[in-house]
Design a protein around this motif. Sequence first.
Motif, PDB file in Angstrom:
ATOM      1  N   GLY A 189       0.790  -1.224   0.000  1.00 35.76           N
ATOM      2  CA  GLY A 189       0.000   0.000   0.000  1.00 35.76           C
ATOM      3  C   GLY A 189       0.817   1.265   0.000  1.00 35.76           C
ATOM      4  O   GLY A 189       0.258   2.370  -0.002  1.00 35.76           O
ATOM      5  N   ASP A 190       2.140   1.143  -0.009  1.00 30.46           N
ATOM      6  CA  ASP A 190       3.026   2.303   0.002  1.00 30.46           C
ATOM      7  C   ASP A 190       3.718   2.462  -1.356  1.00 30.46           C
ATOM      8  O   ASP A 190       4.014   1.474  -2.031  1.00 30.46           O
ATOM      9  N   ARG A 191       3.990   3.705  -1.723  1.00 33.97           N
ATOM     10  CA  ARG A 191       4.756   3.976  -2.938  1.00 33.97           C
ATOM     11  C   ARG A 191       6.239   3.797  -2.621  1.00 33.97           C
ATOM     12  O   ARG A 191       6.759   4.378  -1.667  1.00 33.97           O
ATOM     13  N   ILE A 192       6.925   2.994  -3.405  1.00 40.78           N
ATOM     14  CA  ILE A 192       8.332   2.688  -3.163  1.00 40.78           C
ATOM     15  C   ILE A 192       9.149   2.916  -4.431  1.00 40.78           C
ATOM     16  O   ILE A 192       8.599   3.043  -5.532  1.00 40.78           O
ATOM     17  N   GLU A 193      10.457   2.960  -4.249  1.00 39.02           N
ATOM     18  CA  GLU A 193      11.387   3.100  -5.367  1.00 39.02           C
ATOM     19  C   GLU A 193      12.228   1.834  -5.481  1.00 39.02           C
ATOM     20  O   GLU A 193      12.990   1.509  -4.572  1.00 39.02           O
ATOM     21  N   ASN A 206       4.886  19.762  -8.797  1.00 37.00           N
ATOM     22  CA  ASN A 206       4.241  19.485  -7.500  1.00 37.00           C
ATOM     23  C   ASN A 206       4.338  18.006  -7.115  1.00 37.00           C
ATOM     24  O   ASN A 206       3.358  17.400  -6.659  1.00 37.00           O
ATOM     25  N   ALA A 207       5.540  17.449  -7.295  1.00 29.69           N
ATOM     26  CA  ALA A 207       5.737  16.029  -7.009  1.00 29.69           C
ATOM     27  C   ALA A 207       6.268  15.766  -5.614  1.00 29.69           C
ATOM     28  O   ALA A 207       6.458  14.607  -5.228  1.00 29.69           O
ATOM     29  N   LEU A 208       6.484  16.814  -4.827  1.00 28.66           N
ATOM     30  CA  LEU A 208       7.114  16.639  -3.526  1.00 28.66           C
ATOM     31  C   LEU A 208       6.119  16.389  -2.402  1.00 28.66           C
ATOM     32  O   LEU A 208       6.519  16.142  -1.263  1.00 28.66           O
ATOM     33  N   GLU A 209       4.829  16.449  -2.707  1.00 25.20           N
ATOM     34  CA  GLU A 209       3.808  16.176  -1.698  1.00 25.20           C
ATOM     35  C   GLU A 209       2.801  15.179  -2.259  1.00 25.20           C
ATOM     36  O   GLU A 209       2.477  15.210  -3.446  1.00 25.20           O
ATOM     37  N   SER A 210       2.305  14.317  -1.375  1.00 22.46           N
ATOM     38  CA  SER A 210       1.360  13.289  -1.819  1.00 22.46           C
ATOM     39  C   SER A 210       0.510  12.832  -0.641  1.00 22.46           C
ATOM     40  O   SER A 210       0.983  12.774   0.496  1.00 22.46           O
ATOM     41  N   ALA A 211      -0.748  12.508  -0.934  1.00 23.21           N
ATOM     42  CA  ALA A 211      -1.638  11.969   0.095  1.00 23.21           C
ATOM     43  C   ALA A 211      -1.359  10.495   0.338  1.00 23.21           C
ATOM     44  O   ALA A 211      -1.699   9.952   1.388  1.00 23.21           O
ATOM     45  N   GLN A 212      -0.727   9.823  -0.635  1.00 24.86           N
ATOM     46  CA  GLN A 212      -0.416   8.405  -0.483  1.00 24.86           C
ATOM     47  C   GLN A 212       0.911   8.240   0.260  1.00 24.86           C
ATOM     48  O   GLN A 212       1.874   8.949  -0.008  1.00 24.86           O
TER      49      GLN A 212
END
Length: 557
Positions: free
Chosen positions: A56-60, A82-88
């Motif tokens: 459920g997490d965004r990973i690299e 605006n890629a430095l903030e995310s609700a996920q």
Amino acid sequence: MVAKKSRIVIIGAGMAGVTAANKLYTAAGSKDLFELVVVEGGERIGGRINTSEFGGDRIEMGATWIHGIGGSPVHKIAQEINALESAQPWECMDGSSDEPTTVAEGGLELEPDVVDPISSLFKNLMDYAQGKQVFDESTDRECNGDFEYSKLGDEASRIFASNDGVGKLSVGSFLRQGLDTYWVWKKNRDEQVSGYTNWSRKLLQEAIFAMHENIQRTYTSAGDLLTLDYNAESEYRMFPGEEITIAKGYLSIVQSLASVLPPGLIQLGKKVRKIQWQPDNRKNKGYESDTRPVKLHFSDGSVLLADHVIVTVSLGVLKASIRQDSGLFNPPLPRFKTEAISRLGFGVVNKLFLQLGSNHAPPKSQDFSKFPFLQMVFHRADSELRNKKIPWWMRKTASLCPLYHNSSVLLSWFAGEEARALEALSDEEIINGVSQTVSSFLSQNSYSHELCNGNGNPEGNSEVKFSQVLKSQWGSDPLFLGSYSYVAVGSSGEDLDSMAEPLPSDDSGSAASSSPPLQILFAGEATHRTHYSTTHGAYCSGLREASRLLQHYQLGV
């Protein structure tokens, strides 16, 4: 009669290739002078940038950090889109900003007054090797105020410089010389450390130092720091400011750069088998007199003619091409290019993600706030005190920590031989090996009571459970064959410059002037002298080669 447009083909749709394509396509007047094609061997864009999801997490899976936000072009793009903030939730690694919990093999948590002096020693030795001459007074002295690390760096460097032989020119040998010098100056290395059974001060300090060496291995991709060139270390540059991750994923940067390109310009699944070029204006077999000088052959049997080709494949792929005499370049690359490819280092770094918890309980319903930012200090390989249940491939893993506060997903880094071994292991083997290791390290502190499942084992230690794992496999992926480059012992920054040299030269006074110029150009992180191994290095190299062609066609840059 309409003049034939020149054709520029870019091999690879990673950061370097997409950046070059963006620059060329958006340049004023470019569409009137040449057509542009990007061919990518895989089924996605991004190259060694690969944003994914796990638990459920965004990973690299690949590139993770913006290495310094001051002046970084990657940070600038991330801000603009605006890629430095995310609700996920994402791999922000905010847990790593906490004070780490450093535990010695056997489960004993180490106090800061034991860990900090050696951590400061290592940091200052690396600063010295990297040419950072300004020392912070707060870290230049040991806790008792009687030890100056800058003086030790001078002394270690003096002894280091007096040694002869190629094996003495590495960062690894300099670091060990610094540690040896530290022990000579301290004179209390063999005393027993109060509260730490089976650990003399020297053994404990050496193990903490080795932990930092293993962290440095993942930074540089050098599987052994004895292969990392000392003289070139001071040429490497970083942008100032903090290092951060990208909330919406690193891939968002590449996608933004690619968004200006029309559909179809990037062709996926087009793996290049051979690049046929004309270094001295000879008519190679298969050419007609009025055709373009470069002919690309693909694995699917198709061919594509080009006036210029920008090669952005990894140094690992280039190494394999000359090592196996694969015929990727026909005729072969000139000697200066193959020697640079051969001398430079290209290592393997892999990331391992593990989800805490059993398969019988939803991870998000559990409290994982008790898992620490764990740093692991292992016994030496020849020690009889080693826990036999800890697998060998875990013993050079320095840390295991949550992706963010209270995340159920943990991350660990592997480099070198251990990283390659990880790729061949089954999920079950990984889960068992990591579980045995972590359970052993946390068995004597409060974390185990919060995290362990089950009723314990016969030895009285509960086992930390993991429900699933995900690993990167950069070493075995034929499109990369590794992670990123480093300057190895025997190579130098000049080899990185040689990597960036186009073929043939655009110098009208050169011996190659009778042949069409700039047939093959090279971009990618391994072609940047001061920012190799980074995404911003790849970005800048893509701009460099695009600008070279725009200047060739006398277009404004």
